[in-house]
Design a protein around this motif. Structure first.
Motif, short mmCIF file in Angstrom:
data_model
loop_
_atom_site.label_atom_id
_atom_site.label_comp_id
_atom_site.label_asym_id
_atom_site.label_seq_id
_atom_site.Cartn_x
_atom_site.Cartn_y
_atom_site.Cartn_z
N VAL A 65 19.44 -4.33 -6.23
CA VAL A 65 18.16 -3.37 -5.79
C VAL A 65 16.81 -3.74 -6.32
O VAL A 65 15.94 -3.66 -5.91
CB VAL A 65 18.78 -2.09 -5.89
N VAL A 66 17.02 -3.80 -7.80
CA VAL A 66 15.70 -4.08 -8.62
C VAL A 66 15.10 -5.35 -8.13
O VAL A 66 13.88 -5.58 -7.87
CB VAL A 66 16.06 -4.32 -10.21
N ALA A 69 13.17 -4.84 -4.90
CA ALA A 69 12.10 -3.96 -5.03
C ALA A 69 10.90 -4.77 -5.49
O ALA A 69 9.99 -4.56 -5.10
CB ALA A 69 12.38 -2.83 -5.87
N LEU A 70 11.21 -5.73 -6.62
CA LEU A 70 10.23 -6.75 -7.01
C LEU A 70 9.52 -7.40 -5.70
O LEU A 70 8.32 -7.84 -5.79
CB LEU A 70 10.81 -7.35 -8.15
N GLN A 71 10.42 -8.19 -4.96
CA GLN A 71 10.05 -9.03 -3.84
C GLN A 71 8.97 -8.30 -2.91
O GLN A 71 8.05 -8.45 -2.53
CB GLN A 71 11.18 -9.57 -3.24
N LYS A 72 9.53 -6.95 -2.46
CA LYS A 72 8.83 -6.38 -1.75
C LYS A 72 7.20 -5.64 -2.19
O LYS A 72 6.63 -5.49 -1.41
CB LYS A 72 9.76 -4.89 -1.21
N THR A 73 7.39 -5.32 -3.47
CA THR A 73 6.20 -4.85 -3.91
C THR A 73 5.15 -5.89 -4.18
O THR A 73 3.82 -5.71 -4.37
CB THR A 73 6.34 -4.02 -5.36
N GLY A 74 5.46 -7.09 -4.04
CA GLY A 74 4.55 -8.30 -4.24
C GLY A 74 4.29 -8.63 -5.73
O GLY A 74 3.39 -9.29 -6.11
N ALA A 75 4.95 -8.03 -6.68
CA ALA A 75 4.93 -8.32 -8.19
C ALA A 75 5.12 -9.73 -8.42
O ALA A 75 4.59 -10.20 -9.36
CB ALA A 75 5.75 -7.30 -8.85
N MET A 116 15.35 -13.57 -7.04
CA MET A 116 13.88 -13.22 -7.38
C MET A 116 12.93 -14.44 -7.28
O MET A 116 11.94 -14.54 -6.64
CB MET A 116 13.79 -12.46 -8.43
N PHE A 117 13.60 -15.45 -7.85
CA PHE A 117 12.60 -16.61 -8.00
C PHE A 117 12.63 -17.88 -7.06
O PHE A 117 11.91 -18.61 -6.85
CB PHE A 117 13.01 -17.44 -9.47
N ILE A 118 13.60 -17.54 -6.00
CA ILE A 118 13.63 -18.41 -4.92
C ILE A 118 12.35 -18.59 -4.21
O ILE A 118 11.66 -19.48 -3.93
CB ILE A 118 14.80 -18.47 -4.26
#
Length: 210
Positions: A65-66, A69-75, A116-118
């Motif tokens: 989930v975390v 969320a990081l991907q969707k927020t563009g962080a 996250m990193f792909i």
């Protein structure tokens, strides 16, 4: 060997074959296999769904989930340029990727780290002369190697730890594996950065089609 043995072997073979052929999504195939084991009387309903209450598996689910969320927020959009830098060859860029990734993976389960990193790697390589195929396997191996250093580094260790606690055992200490995991991780990262990347394919066109 009784009926349960042969039936379980058949279900596992069918599940593996269905996953290889990609007839359905992986979650559907695995859940169907679970239902077959229940219908065949190999396990009961309580045993079938006991894993969903395992603390290790719940931790992995929360971390996904975390990651989402990081991907969707563009962080993570600008992480590629900051991570790989502007100078240095392949070994340097691999080390710039793998060292922080393996460190984070020791404290933040490896599977969400890869998820996250792909996109970061694919976006960065799309704008450079490098190919994503040269970085994806090192990314995966870096998270695996980093995950061997602590209890929460891999989902497998978390599951085993949860099963040990459920059966009245002491469980695994948080840094219990570090004395072996850290030297092995460093040796693995250096091998990938300076030797292993030569064994990886260069498939820029394939990755561009995603």
């Amino acid at each position: 060997m009784d009926f349960a043995f042969f039936f379980t072997a058949f279900v596992l073979f069918f599940m593996t074959f269905a996953l290889l052929k990609e007839w359905f999504s992986a979650d559907v195939v695995v859940f169907c296999a679970l239902l077959l084991l229940i219908l065949g009387g190999v396990i009961d309903v309580q045993e079938a769904f006991a894993g969903f209450s395992n603390t290790g598996m719940l931790t992995v689910g929360f971390l996904f989930v975390v990651a989402f969320a990081l991907q969707k927020t563009g962080a993570l959009n600008r992480v590629g340029d900051l991570l790989f830098g502007k100078i240095g060859g392949m070994p340097q860029k691999l080390l710039r990727l793998m060292l922080p990734v393996s460190f984070v993976s020791a404290f933040f389960n490896n599977t969400p780290i890869v998820a996250m990193f792909i996109p970061v790697i694919k976006k960065w390589t799309k704008n450079t002369d490098y190919t994503a195929s040269k970085f994806l396997i090192p990314l995966s191996y870096a998270t695996i190697l980093g995950g061997t250093c602590t209890l929460i580094g891999t989902s497998t260790t978390l599951v085993v730890h949860g099963l040990m606690l459920e059966n009245g055992m002491k469980g695994i200490g948080f840094f219990e594996m570090a004395k072996i995991g850290i030297p092995v991780a460093l040796a693995g990262l250096l091998f990938i950065a300076f030797i292993g990347h030569y064994l990886l394919p260069e498939r820029k066109q394939t990755m561009m089609e995603f």
